[in-house]
Motif scaffolding. Structure first.
Motif, PDB file in Angstrom:
ATOM      1  N   UNK A  68      55.179  35.425  43.496  1.00 18.19           N
ATOM      2  CA  UNK A  68      53.863  35.241  42.886  1.00 18.19           C
ATOM      3  C   UNK A  68      53.020  36.472  42.632  1.00 18.19           C
ATOM      4  N   UNK A  69      53.645  37.640  42.448  1.00 23.29           N
ATOM      5  CA  UNK A  69      52.837  38.778  41.993  1.00 23.29           C
ATOM      6  C   UNK A  69      52.580  38.558  40.498  1.00 23.29           C
ATOM      7  N   UNK A  70      51.498  37.904  40.187  1.00 21.58           N
ATOM      8  CA  UNK A  70      51.194  37.540  38.796  1.00 21.58           C
ATOM      9  C   UNK A  70      49.689  37.355  38.640  1.00 21.58           C
ATOM     10  N   UNK A  71      49.127  37.969  37.626  1.00 18.77           N
ATOM     11  CA  UNK A  71      47.683  37.866  37.375  1.00 18.77           C
ATOM     12  C   UNK A  71      47.441  37.635  35.885  1.00 18.77           C
ATOM     13  N   UNK A  72      46.232  37.170  35.565  1.00 16.33           N
ATOM     14  CA  UNK A  72      45.947  36.920  34.143  1.00 16.33           C
ATOM     15  C   UNK A  72      44.471  37.100  33.849  1.00 16.33           C
ATOM     16  N   UNK A  73      44.137  37.000  32.572  1.00 18.22           N
ATOM     17  CA  UNK A  73      42.750  37.023  32.117  1.00 18.22           C
ATOM     18  C   UNK A  73      42.563  35.973  31.032  1.00 18.22           C
ATOM     19  N   UNK A  92      34.753  43.794  30.187  1.00 19.38           N
ATOM     20  CA  UNK A  92      34.516  43.231  31.525  1.00 19.38           C
ATOM     21  C   UNK A  92      35.776  42.557  32.057  1.00 19.38           C
ATOM     22  N   UNK A  93      36.525  41.923  31.164  1.00 17.10           N
ATOM     23  CA  UNK A  93      37.802  41.320  31.577  1.00 17.10           C
ATOM     24  C   UNK A  93      38.819  42.393  31.922  1.00 17.10           C
ATOM     25  N   UNK A  94      38.788  43.483  31.161  1.00 16.80           N
ATOM     26  CA  UNK A  94      39.690  44.601  31.451  1.00 16.80           C
ATOM     27  C   UNK A  94      39.458  45.122  32.873  1.00 16.80           C
ATOM     28  N   UNK A  95      38.188  45.312  33.206  1.00 17.68           N
ATOM     29  CA  UNK A  95      37.882  45.827  34.552  1.00 17.68           C
ATOM     30  C   UNK A  95      38.337  44.838  35.633  1.00 17.68           C
ATOM     31  N   UNK A  96      38.074  43.566  35.388  1.00 18.69           N
ATOM     32  CA  UNK A  96      38.456  42.547  36.368  1.00 18.69           C
ATOM     33  C   UNK A  96      39.980  42.457  36.506  1.00 18.69           C
ATOM     34  N   UNK A  97      40.685  42.641  35.408  1.00 19.81           N
ATOM     35  CA  UNK A  97      42.154  42.586  35.435  1.00 19.81           C
ATOM     36  C   UNK A  97      42.695  43.626  36.422  1.00 19.81           C
ATOM     37  N   UNK A  98      42.145  44.819  36.368  1.00 17.45           N
ATOM     38  CA  UNK A  98      42.640  45.870  37.263  1.00 17.45           C
ATOM     39  C   UNK A  98      42.191  45.673  38.710  1.00 17.45           C
ATOM     40  N   UNK A  99      41.070  44.959  38.907  1.00 18.07           N
ATOM     41  CA  UNK A  99      40.669  44.591  40.274  1.00 18.07           C
ATOM     42  C   UNK A  99      41.683  43.584  40.833  1.00 18.07           C
ATOM     43  N   UNK A 100      42.077  42.614  39.993  1.00 14.46           N
ATOM     44  CA  UNK A 100      43.101  41.648  40.404  1.00 14.46           C
ATOM     45  C   UNK A 100      44.426  42.368  40.684  1.00 14.46           C
ATOM     46  N   UNK A 101      44.780  43.334  39.812  1.00 18.35           N
ATOM     47  CA  UNK A 101      46.043  44.071  39.965  1.00 18.35           C
ATOM     48  C   UNK A 101      46.065  44.798  41.308  1.00 18.35           C
ATOM     49  N   UNK A 102      44.950  45.444  41.657  1.00 15.98           N
ATOM     50  CA  UNK A 102      44.894  46.176  42.922  1.00 15.98           C
ATOM     51  C   UNK A 102      45.117  45.234  44.112  1.00 15.98           C
ATOM     52  N   UNK A 190      40.645  36.700  51.499  1.00 15.77           N
ATOM     53  CA  UNK A 190      41.742  36.207  50.669  1.00 15.77           C
ATOM     54  C   UNK A 190      41.683  36.754  49.244  1.00 15.77           C
ATOM     55  N   UNK A 191      42.207  35.982  48.301  1.00 22.34           N
ATOM     56  CA  UNK A 191      42.342  36.470  46.926  1.00 22.34           C
ATOM     57  C   UNK A 191      41.474  35.702  45.929  1.00 22.34           C
ATOM     58  N   UNK A 192      40.458  35.008  46.445  1.00 20.59           N
ATOM     59  CA  UNK A 192      39.622  34.179  45.563  1.00 20.59           C
ATOM     60  C   UNK A 192      38.974  34.937  44.435  1.00 20.59           C
ATOM     61  N   UNK A 193      38.645  36.214  44.670  1.00 19.46           N
ATOM     62  CA  UNK A 193      37.958  36.998  43.631  1.00 19.46           C
ATOM     63  C   UNK A 193      38.918  37.535  42.566  1.00 19.46           C
ATOM     64  N   UNK A 194      40.219  37.368  42.792  1.00 18.74           N
ATOM     65  CA  UNK A 194      41.216  37.860  41.826  1.00 18.74           C
ATOM     66  C   UNK A 194      41.701  36.705  40.948  1.00 18.74           C
ATOM     67  N   UNK A 195      42.016  37.011  39.693  1.00 18.42           N
ATOM     68  CA  UNK A 195      42.597  35.978  38.831  1.00 18.42           C
ATOM     69  C   UNK A 195      44.112  36.034  39.038  1.00 18.42           C
TER      70      UNK A 195
END
Ligand code: PLP
Length: 354
Positions: A68-73, A92-102, A190-195
């Motif tokens: 499950x290493x998988x993220x989206x926007x 803003x989605x771009x920034x959030x994507x990289x927060x999820x990636x981290x 946990x990971x609630x703040x990540x997509x």
């Protein structure tokens, strides 16, 4: 823009657009003619290509399928009344994507790959943006681990893709919501703040249980006391209490900080509301309801924009709302839609011209 990254374009031989019934476009079902695909290998992004939309070939041992290493926007492009394509706040989605990636121990996606790749793709498939009111082109960037290896460890290789899906109105009917007290979506730490993809799979059982009881979605609560509210399904939640607009704060890391949430706070201030981000308990909501002060409850998110809540059930206590007479949620939705379709001034510079 930045030209350093080489994005090659291979066009589809035939467009599928004439096969699309513009009067009935279910959310997420149809995809445009092209997609963007890129590979991460040996520490760099390569093979960046816009090409005809097509299936992926993958090994059964593909790491993302197992761990499950998988993220989206989720982003939307609109056709302005000038007939031109615009994208709503994609940076803003771009920034959030990289927060999820981290958070998922995945590589960062460079700004030019995400932003310029998306812009070029939308430009190429701009005829797929439906021009009817409340319609848009949903943009789905995503990344997953792609090592063909079932050892539990971060992958060395990843794929980043962007696909486009024309969409009609989503979740448009007012919803009945069940306040969840058994299952949780997200915990502190946990990971609630990540997509992250797994968050959505993990939420489906509780949502299905609520549906069996006749509800459309759940209102998630905190994992310790089931006392403080988090989100409604995959939407952020707002309460109009007296002359204030109140939404849960993000300090616990259990809530996905929505771009629509951020935008709604700005527009609600413009509409004259005092906006508060703070913990909100179910008890406070019930007290406000009994005192006649809980005027409106609605969800915000890219897919639905604004979803009105006509009923909120907590244990045996049922709060019902006369959504037909609401002013705030419909007013907020209209203001956001007017900015997106360029009928209103874009004073915060939210729209990116494609
Ligand atoms: C995507 C999402 C939202 C809404 O975010 P937007 O940026 O407004 O689309 C809210 N909650 C969850 C859990 C989400 O996945």
């Amino acid at each position: 823009m930045i030209a350093a990254m080489d994005i090659s374009i291979r066009k589809a031989e035939r467009s599928k657009l004439q096969d699309l019934n513009q009067d009935n476009i279910p959310f997420g079902k149809y995809f445009s003619d092209h997609m963007l695909e890129a590979d991460y290998e040996n520490g760099e992004w390569k093979n960046i290509e816009i090409k005809p939309y097509q299936p992926l070939l993958m090994d059964p041992s593909l790491a993302a399928l197992h761990y499950g290493q998988a993220i989206f926007e989720g982003i939307k492009a609109y056709k302005g009344i000038d007939g031109k394509p615009y994208i709503f706040r994609p940076h803003d989605n771009f920034k959030r994507f990289n927060i999820s990636a981290e958070r998922m121990q995945m590589p960062q996606v460079p700004e030019e790959l995400f932003m310029e790749g998306m812009r070029k793709l939308v430009e190429l498939d701009q005829n797929w943006i439906p021009s009817k009111e409340d319609h848009s082109l949903y943009i789905r960037p995503f990344m997953f681990s792609s090592d063909p290896l079932i050892g539990v460890r971060p992958s060395d290789t990843y794929k980043f893709l962007i696909i486009l899906s024309p969409s009609g109105p989503y979740y448009s009917a007012p919803m009945r919501i069940y306040v969840e007290e058994k299952y949780v979506r997200a915990v502190t730490g946990g990971v609630g703040y990540a997509k992250a993809a797994g968050n959505y799979g993990a939420a489906m059982y509780a949502t299905a249980q609520a549906k069996l009881k006749g509800y459309d979605q759940v209102l998630w609560t905190d994992p310790f006391e089931h006392k403080y509210v988090q989100e409604i399904g995959t939407m952020n939640v707002f309460f109009i209490i007296g002359n204030k607009a109140v939404t849960p704060d993000l300090s616990q890391g259990t809530i996905l900080g929505g771009v629509t949430r951020m935008s709604s706070m700005t527009v609600l201030k413009d509409m004259g509301f005092t906006v508060e981000e703070r913990p909100i308990s179910v008890d406070e909501l019930m007290d406000a309801y009994k005192a006649g002060l809980l005027h409106e409850v609605f969800g915000t998110g890219t897919a639905a924009t604004i979803s009105m809540i006509k009923e909120l059930r907590y244990k045996d206590f049922v709060m019902q709302f006369d959504v037909e007479n609401w002013k705030t949620a419909p007013g907020l939705k209209k203001r956001l839609t007017d900015i997106r379709e360029r009928r209103a001034e874009d004073k915060y510079n939210w729209m990116l011209k494609v």
